[in-house]
Design an enzyme around this catalytic site. Structure first.
Site, PDB file in Angstrom:
ATOM      1  N   LYS A   1      37.419  46.993  41.502  1.00 47.73           N
ATOM      2  CA  LYS A   1      38.045  45.852  40.829  1.00 47.73           C
ATOM      3  C   LYS A   1      37.293  45.626  39.521  1.00 47.73           C
ATOM      4  CE  LYS A   1      37.191  43.469  44.540  1.00 47.73           C
ATOM      5  NZ  LYS A   1      38.373  42.764  44.980  1.00 47.73           N
ATOM      6  N   ARG A   2      37.804  44.722  38.712  1.00 47.48           N
ATOM      7  CA  ARG A   2      37.121  44.358  37.478  1.00 47.48           C
ATOM      8  C   ARG A   2      35.674  43.965  37.779  1.00 47.48           C
ATOM      9  NH1 ARG A   2      37.526  39.027  35.114  1.00 47.48           N
ATOM     10  NH2 ARG A   2      39.083  38.636  36.727  1.00 47.48           N
TER      11      ARG A   2
ATOM     12  N   LYS B   1      32.979  38.378  41.333  1.00 50.24           N
ATOM     13  CA  LYS B   1      33.401  39.399  42.308  1.00 50.24           C
ATOM     14  C   LYS B   1      32.215  39.888  43.135  1.00 50.24           C
ATOM     15  CE  LYS B   1      37.615  40.052  40.237  1.00 50.24           C
ATOM     16  NZ  LYS B   1      38.928  39.829  40.857  1.00 50.24           N
TER      17      LYS B   1
ATOM     18  N   THR C   1      44.713  41.371  45.110  1.00 50.91           N
ATOM     19  CA  THR C   1      45.752  42.252  45.648  1.00 50.91           C
ATOM     20  C   THR C   1      45.158  43.587  46.090  1.00 50.91           C
ATOM     21  OG1 THR C   1      46.302  42.981  43.396  1.00 50.91           O
ATOM     22  CG2 THR C   1      47.677  41.252  44.363  1.00 50.91           C
TER      23      THR C   1
END
Length: 813
Positions: A545-546, A551, A657
């Site tokens: 992911k980014r 995160k 997602t």
């Protein structure tokens, strides 16, 4: 919804040969893989074009209510395989390529990813367009035709290096230039008021030229349109300057205007970068509003019924200026009075919020808005004045209430709050998971929810099973077809039937065989891109992911370093049974100006260099970072994952997602109770997911009581040596202080995302992962249960809910 009929293979083969000769211009017998990709794409393009014409004619004939989805990003990835699947041409194309001794997978890989997005926001938009077509919604996506993506990521000595991503360098067979669709977009200047009418005198103008990409539905002939805008200068060069030899001045005007559609998300750490980003946002919104109004007037002849026939959706705040733009067009250009125009505007727009973090909500300095869009600033001021008058009557004398609601933040540098503009100018506002939507009305938008409780709702995100299972994981798709039938591609709820087979030895054996093959394919990608050899028999632990502090990739790294230290200290494992071999896989990009995120990337590489080359560890632990993450890379990673890392601080991730894609492909989730993790847990059952860490109320309570990360550093076993090793230069001996600042941000900088508070719970839960992985039959049963529980996370379900509850359009069966 009937499946798309399959064309005879021989018919497709002959058309491929024809395009090789007449379109590509090469002898079929000598065609390269790239030329074959172009020829097969032309076969699919021809049918997509026919479907586009038919869909548009049907929508015009029905005078259909349409949804217009405005987004800065559409991360659509490669198109060929998805198009062939939607058209029922896979087998024929595969056979045609076989005649040239080429495999479909190799030919499809020649297509560059469309660099029209960066992360989850853009991938969600792409899934939504796929679903809009599949469920039969008359729909357009509107965005920018970026000539370069945000950047292509290279890793050099462990550091992220950004390069241009020229995905259009050799053209693309998938776009349809609409030569007759061009609109002027103006900037700057000043506003005159004459006889009660506002006249905008802009200082500059750029042309927006339309390019369409056709997004096919599956099991239907309906398509969606992705209309992208390219910026072009009204006159290409200053010919007089060119003829006098002043070549730089000759191209200045062209470059000044056309750079608007050059690069996705220009670096906004400079004033020029911020101005360019604001111009980008207005550019595509202004062109899109002109386009949809032109279409509406052509079909209806009046704008009084615009809200009845048009739904405009704002995907995050990037297109929020559309509220002011529609008011400008209705009032200034079409002479409508303010009050009816405002009623139309509010009933036309809806808005999806994608973040709970106040610092991530987009704002623009009033001075910059005045410089770039002076008329729009006037309109925003009037909207704000009337809105605050309304709000004051709701809670008289509460100046703090009005200050929090105001579209203008008056603290320090005056700034326009784009999320506030989106809420005030829309009839519906939604979050993207149950937790996120609840927190929106309890925290950052609580004051708006007090005014308009009915305006807020939830739309849990979804993904398209066509790309993320059927296309990405053909092995698992085949198993599903044999066990539960083919209907899951268009009704993902059908997956629940798989649960009955979770303990079937034959199904388990096939399931794990497919997973092993996918892991071998992922291992080959790792070797090809990083040079590191990993074992497909190890547990593949994936966080893709980014790269962002919330995160918490850094928390993952802390566990890896702690695991490395534990292996060295106790080679036989904590219980004497040895260690479960594990390959920890990262991928993702850090924004070019985000120094902390780039430092985390470098730490991953530095730690990996030490761990991967330590003979005492061998294959017990590997740490790798796959560069240049994008859709096509994800299509290899998702099917090969065993463990899905979804470890954001509770209360920070809106939805996610990637968590859905990984679970859909048979990975078990380790995560916090955050975003859509909560709904995944509810769908698959508590025993089939690994949840750790503080929950959202606990995070809030700990912050309120005064979080002290040093207490965890001093008291939690195993944490101090991990942080000391990183801060002391064990993984960066050439520069021992390289990560001192990163560790200090945890110990002395407040550890804003509470990595240290969650560390011990995370490590203990990872031990539970190891224990389960030692029991392959039980692991497999839980993985199958995860697949069977993913039906609710179909983007088709999400889009049907948007259509009925927000856009007021009934999907067509």
């Amino acid at each position: 919804m009937s499946p798309t009929p399959t064309r005879p293979a021989h018919a497709i083969a002959s058309r491929v040969e024809d395009h090789l000769l007449h379109t590509v211009g090469t002898a079929p017998a000598k065609a390269t893989q790239t030329e074959l990709m172009q020829a097969v794409s032309q076969v699919a393009r021809a049918e997509l074009s026919q479907r586009w014409v038919q869909t548009q004619a049907a929508d015009r004939g029905a005078r259909a209510r349409r949804v217009y989805y405005l987004s800065m990003e559409f991360l659509i990835g490669r198109t060929l395989s998805n198009a062939l699947a939607a058209l029922g041409q896979q087998d024929g194309a595969t056979e045609a390529l076989g005649a040239h001794a080429q495999a479909m997978e190799d030919v499809a890989a020649c297509e560059p990813d469309a660099a029209l997005g960066n992360g989850g926001l853009g991938r969600l938009a792409a899934c939504f367009l796929d679903s809009m077509a599949t469920v039969g919604l008359p729909s357009f996506g509107y965005g920018i035709r970026y000539e370069y993506g945000m950047f292509a990521q290279e890793i050099r000595q462990g550091a992220q290096i950004e390069h241009p991503d020229p995905w259009l360098e050799d053209g693309t067979p998938w776009e349809f230039p609409r030569w007759g669709v061009t609109y002027p977009v103006r900037f700057g200047g000043w506003v005159e008021h004459v006889d009660g009418k506002a006249i905008w005198r802009p200082a500059g103008e750029v042309e927006a030229k339309a390019y369409d990409m056709v997004i096919p539905g599956h099991g239907t002939t309906k398509v969606s349109t992705l209309r992208l805008w390219k910026a072009t200068a009204p006159s290409h060069i200053d010919l007089n300057a060119f003829n006098t030899g002043d070549y730089q001045r000759a191209a200045t005007a062209k470059n000044e205007y056309e750079n608007i559609s050059w690069v996705l998300y220009p670096n906004d750490s400079t004033p020029a970068g911020r101005e360019l980003r604001l111009k980008q946002e207005y550019f595509f919104v202004a062109a899109s509003v002109q386009d949809l109004i032109h279409r509406h007037l052509g079909e209806h002849g009046t704008l009084t019924n615009l809200a009845d026939r048009v739904a405009i959706h704002l995907n995050d705040t990037h297109p929020a200026i559309g509220v002011a733009e529609l008011m400008r067009v209705l009032c200034d250009e079409h002479g409508m009075d303010w009050t009816p125009a405002w009623a139309i505007c509010r009933n036309t727009f809806s808005y999806t919020n994608h973040t709970l973090m106040p610092e991530a909500l987009e704002t623009w300095p009033v001075g910059l808005m005045q410089h770039v869009l002076p008329r729009h600033l006037e309109i925003i001021f009037r909207i704000n004045k009337e809105f605050l008058e309304f709000a004051a009557a709701f809670r008289p004398g509460d100046d703090g209430f009005l200050a929090r609601l105001s579209l203008i933040d008056e603290q320090g540098e005056r700034r326009v709050r784009m999320a506030h503009l989106s809420i005030v100018g829309s009839h519906k506002v939604n979050g993207v998971s149950k937790l996120h939507s609840d927190l929106l009305v309890q925290t950052i938008f609580a004051d708006f929810a007090a005014l308009w409780p009915e305006r807020f709702t939830n739309m849990t995100n979804g993904i398209t099973p066509r790309r993320w299972l059927s296309q990405a994981n053909p092995g698992l798709s085949g198993l599903l077809d044999r066990q539960i039938g083919h209907g899951w591609r268009r009704d993902l709820d059908e997956l629940h039937k798989l649960a009955a087979h979770r303990s079937d030895p034959a199904v388990q054996a096939e399931f794990m065989g497919i997973k092993r093959a996918n892991k071998a394919r992922l291992a080959a990608l790792i070797a090809r891109t990083t040079g590191v050899q990993v074992s497909p028999d190890s547990l593949f632990d994936v966080q893709v992911k980014r790269i962002h502090e919330y995160k918490r990739q850094l928390l993952n790294v802390l566990h890896v370093v702690g695991r490395y230290q534990a292996i060295l200290a106790n080679p036989n494992g904590p219980d004497g049974r040895g260690w479960v071999p594990r390959t920890v896989i990262f991928a993702g990009k850090a924004a070019s100006s985000y120094h902390t995120a780039k430092s985390i990337i470098r730490l991953i590489h530095d730690a990996g260099r030490v761990i991967n080359n330590d003979p005492r560890v061998g294959d017990l632990l590997k740490l790798v970072f796959i560069p240049n993450y994008g859709v096509s890379v994800a299509e290899t990673i998702m099917p090969g994952a065993d463990l899905s890392e979804q470890i954001s601080t509770a209360g920070t991730e809106a939805s996610g997602t990637g968590n859905m894609k990984l679970a859909l492909n048979g990975a078990l989730t380790i995560g916090t109770d955050d975003g859509a993790n909560i709904e995944i847990r509810q769908a698959v059952g508590d025993e089939n997911i690994f949840i750790f860490g503080l929950k959202t109320p606990q995070v809030q309570a700990l912050r309120a009581s005064g979080y002290q990360p040093m207490r965890y550093y001093e008291s939690e076993p195993g944490l101090k040596p991990v942080l000391d090793a990183i801060a002391g230069g064990q993984f960066s001996p050439d520069e021992p202080g390289r990560y001192r600042g990163l560790v200090d941000s945890l110990l002395w900088g407040g550890d804003h995302y509470m990595l240290l508070a969650d560390y011990t719970s995370y490590v203990n839960t990872q031990a539970e992962v190891d224990a389960l992985y030692r029991k392959p039959t039980e692991w497999c049963a839980r993985a199958i249960t995860n697949v069977s529980g993913m039906g609710v996370f179909s983007a088709d379900r999400t889009i049907r809910e948007y259509a009925r509850q927000i856009w007021r359009i009934e999907p067509k069966p």
